[in-house]
Design a protein around this motif. Structure first.
Motif, PDB file in Angstrom:
ATOM      1  N   GLN A  41       0.812  -1.213   0.000  1.00 29.75           N
ATOM      2  CA  GLN A  41       0.000   0.000   0.000  1.00 29.75           C
ATOM      3  C   GLN A  41       0.850   1.270   0.000  1.00 29.75           C
ATOM      4  OE1 GLN A  41      -1.782  -1.425   3.773  1.00 29.75           O
ATOM      5  NE2 GLN A  41      -3.767  -1.040   2.815  1.00 29.75           N
ATOM      6  N   CYS A  42       2.152   1.133   0.251  1.00 29.92           N
ATOM      7  CA  CYS A  42       3.003   2.306   0.405  1.00 29.92           C
ATOM      8  C   CYS A  42       3.328   2.942  -0.946  1.00 29.92           C
ATOM      9  CB  CYS A  42       4.294   1.935   1.133  1.00 29.92           C
ATOM     10  SG  CYS A  42       4.039   1.576   2.897  1.00 29.92           S
ATOM     11  N   LEU A  43       3.458   4.260  -0.935  1.00 29.13           N
ATOM     12  CA  LEU A  43       3.672   5.031  -2.157  1.00 29.13           C
ATOM     13  C   LEU A  43       5.146   5.313  -2.426  1.00 29.13           C
ATOM     14  CD1 LEU A  43       0.719   7.551  -1.739  1.00 29.13           C
ATOM     15  CD2 LEU A  43       0.798   5.481  -3.145  1.00 29.13           C
ATOM     16  N   SER A  44       6.019   4.580  -1.767  1.00 33.96           N
ATOM     17  CA  SER A  44       7.449   4.628  -2.050  1.00 33.96           C
ATOM     18  C   SER A  44       7.979   3.209  -1.956  1.00 33.96           C
ATOM     19  CB  SER A  44       8.193   5.516  -1.053  1.00 33.96           C
ATOM     20  OG  SER A  44       9.595   5.343  -1.180  1.00 33.96           O
ATOM     21  N   ASP A  45       8.841   2.843  -2.906  1.00 37.89           N
ATOM     22  CA  ASP A  45       9.437   1.508  -2.863  1.00 37.89           C
ATOM     23  C   ASP A  45      10.344   1.331  -1.663  1.00 37.89           C
ATOM     24  OD1 ASP A  45       8.138   0.921  -5.229  1.00 37.89           O
ATOM     25  OD2 ASP A  45       9.843   1.450  -6.504  1.00 37.89           O
ATOM     26  N   ARG A  46      10.722   2.431  -1.018  1.00 31.49           N
ATOM     27  CA  ARG A  46      11.582   2.374   0.159  1.00 31.49           C
ATOM     28  C   ARG A  46      10.813   2.004   1.417  1.00 31.49           C
ATOM     29  NH1 ARG A  46      17.111   2.702  -0.861  1.00 31.49           N
ATOM     30  NH2 ARG A  46      17.442   3.984  -2.704  1.00 31.49           N
ATOM     31  N   LEU A  47       9.529   2.256   1.448  1.00 30.12           N
ATOM     32  CA  LEU A  47       8.723   2.035   2.645  1.00 30.12           C
ATOM     33  C   LEU A  47       8.254   0.586   2.728  1.00 30.12           C
ATOM     34  CD1 LEU A  47       6.550   5.278   2.723  1.00 30.12           C
ATOM     35  CD2 LEU A  47       8.212   4.573   4.462  1.00 30.12           C
ATOM     36  N   ARG A  48       8.534  -0.043   3.857  1.00 34.80           N
ATOM     37  CA  ARG A  48       8.028  -1.391   4.119  1.00 34.80           C
ATOM     38  C   ARG A  48       6.754  -1.346   4.953  1.00 34.80           C
ATOM     39  NH1 ARG A  48      10.943  -1.781   0.533  1.00 34.80           N
ATOM     40  NH2 ARG A  48      12.778  -3.114   0.301  1.00 34.80           N
ATOM     41  N   GLN A  49       6.614  -0.265   5.742  1.00 32.64           N
ATOM     42  CA  GLN A  49       5.395  -0.051   6.519  1.00 32.64           C
ATOM     43  C   GLN A  49       5.391   1.393   6.993  1.00 32.64           C
ATOM     44  OE1 GLN A  49       4.152  -1.536  10.762  1.00 32.64           O
ATOM     45  NE2 GLN A  49       3.730  -3.220   9.363  1.00 32.64           N
ATOM     46  N   LEU A  50       4.207   1.971   7.080  1.00 31.19           N
ATOM     47  CA  LEU A  50       4.023   3.337   7.572  1.00 31.19           C
ATOM     48  C   LEU A  50       2.805   3.340   8.467  1.00 31.19           C
ATOM     49  CD1 LEU A  50       4.727   6.452   7.323  1.00 31.19           C
ATOM     50  CD2 LEU A  50       3.008   6.503   5.499  1.00 31.19           C
ATOM     51  N   GLY A  51       2.858   4.060   9.586  1.00 30.01           N
ATOM     52  CA  GLY A  51       1.700   4.026  10.451  1.00 30.01           C
ATOM     53  C   GLY A  51       1.614   5.183  11.430  1.00 30.01           C
ATOM     54  N   ILE A  81       1.277  10.303   6.191  1.00 25.91           N
ATOM     55  CA  ILE A  81       0.023   9.602   6.472  1.00 25.91           C
ATOM     56  C   ILE A  81      -1.110  10.171   5.626  1.00 25.91           C
ATOM     57  CG2 ILE A  81      -1.749   9.147   8.225  1.00 25.91           C
ATOM     58  CD1 ILE A  81       0.708   7.441   8.637  1.00 25.91           C
ATOM     59  N   SER A  82      -1.210  11.502   5.558  1.00 24.27           N
ATOM     60  CA  SER A  82      -2.306  12.125   4.808  1.00 24.27           C
ATOM     61  C   SER A  82      -2.215  11.798   3.321  1.00 24.27           C
ATOM     62  CB  SER A  82      -2.311  13.644   5.021  1.00 24.27           C
ATOM     63  OG  SER A  82      -1.166  14.249   4.447  1.00 24.27           O
ATOM     64  N   GLU A  83      -1.014  11.746   2.764  1.00 18.14           N
ATOM     65  CA  GLU A  83      -0.857  11.398   1.355  1.00 18.14           C
ATOM     66  C   GLU A  83      -1.268   9.959   1.078  1.00 18.14           C
ATOM     67  OE1 GLU A  83      -0.023  13.225  -1.405  1.00 18.14           O
ATOM     68  OE2 GLU A  83      -0.312  14.913  -0.053  1.00 18.14           O
ATOM     69  N   HIS A  84      -1.017   9.078   2.014  1.00 17.47           N
ATOM     70  CA  HIS A  84      -1.422   7.676   1.838  1.00 17.47           C
ATOM     71  C   HIS A  84      -2.927   7.478   2.022  1.00 17.47           C
ATOM     72  CE1 HIS A  84       2.882   6.792   1.989  1.00 17.47           C
ATOM     73  NE2 HIS A  84       2.582   5.590   1.534  1.00 17.47           N
TER      74      HIS A  84
END
Length: 291
Positions: A16-26, A146-149
């Motif tokens: 679901q992340c909008l960067s290939d660098r992100l494995r998780q965001l919360g 967070i808001s962008e996701h």
């Protein structure tokens, strides 16, 4: 997602992340202590840095067997390959952001070139920062991610990459500053006074008077510089001391309460459970079982 106790969590997994660098965001807000057996048990991210930003409250985690406490305004970092988790799988009342970020330097991020990203990565590793003071810019960057996701548009991926680069730069700067962030001599003296007498009756009015401040000015300066009230600082010291005694000794709960600055074992148990989500007896049982 909101649970029955009113705790809220927003979590974006890798797909679901909008960067290939992100494995998780919360982002999460916990109004009550919660036992989180899904996210807090012992785990490892082989190639990923995890950066947590504490917006309010405090959290208690362990990394490679060592326990750390982070309060409002702090950042907490785990490095790739480190075994880590929440102490007793408990999340204290708090608000926090987190990101699991892969920092291989084959390509850049946003405005960061590959060689700049490599340098930044090495600085984070070499500095061995674990808990250190963050900044408003870091919290704002997390909130923007967070808001962008939540409501992505056709520009969201580019905006996320740019913000992620800004976030990493600010984290690296905060890491360099480390614990050297400025605390005034007055508030440092207050901390020293509380540290020296945390297991005795303490009146904040007397400390303020000793510092030549009225009580409201003392509270204001303390909160501005340390992101918590002096009474919260005192409670953290007392509970940390009590935890150590529960882990390392066979003293009774009443003895530990008195040794930690509480005249009543019942009041101590109430404060301890409010801080950790567990009674002192259950905490002792759990840590001895895990040990």
């Amino acid at each position: 997602m909101t649970d029955l106790s009113g705790n809220i969590r927003k979590k974006f997994e890798q797909v679901q992340c909008l960067s290939d660098r992100l494995r998780q965001l919360g982002w999460a807000s916990f109004t009550k202590p919660v036992r989180d057996r899904e996210n807090l048990p012992r785990h490892v991210h082989p190639d990923t840095f995890e950066i947590c930003c504490i917006a309010s409250g405090n959290v208690e985690w362990w990394v490679e067997g060592q326990i750390y406490n982070a309060k409002a305004g702090d950042l907490f970092i785990t490095l790739p390959g480190e075994s880590h988790g929440g102490l007793n799988d408990i999340m204290n009342p708090c608000e926090l952001y987190w990101a699991q970020i892969q920092l291989q330097a084959d390509t850049g991020i946003g405005g960061l070139k590959p060689d700049e990203l490599k340098t930044l990565k090495l600085e984070l590793i070499d500095a061995q920062c674990r808990v250190f003071t963050g900044s408003a810019k870091i919290e704002q960057a997390f909130a923007f991610l967070i808001s962008e996701h939540e409501k992505p548009d056709r520009f969201a991926r580019a905006k996320v990459e740019t913000t992620l680069a800004q976030l990493l730069i600010e984290v690296a700067r905060a890491c360099q500053a480390g614990h050297a962030n400025q605390i005034s001599p007055t508030i440092q003296r207050a901390c020293d006074m509380i540290n020296a007498a945390f297991n005795q009756p303490i009146r904040m009015e007397e400390i303020a008077r000793e510092l030549g401040l009225n009580l409201s000015a003392f509270y204001k300066q303390f909160a501005e510089q340390l992101h918590e009230k002096p009474t919260e600082y005192l409670t953290r010291l007392r509970i940390a001391h009590a935890k150590e005694l529960l882990r390392q000794t066979d003293q009774t709960i009443t003895q530990i309460a008195h040794a930690s600055g509480y005249s009543s074992s019942q009041y101590f148990a109430t404060i301890f459970k409010r801080s950790t989500g567990l009674s002192p007896r259950i905490y002792r049982k759990n840590v001895k079982t895990e040990g």
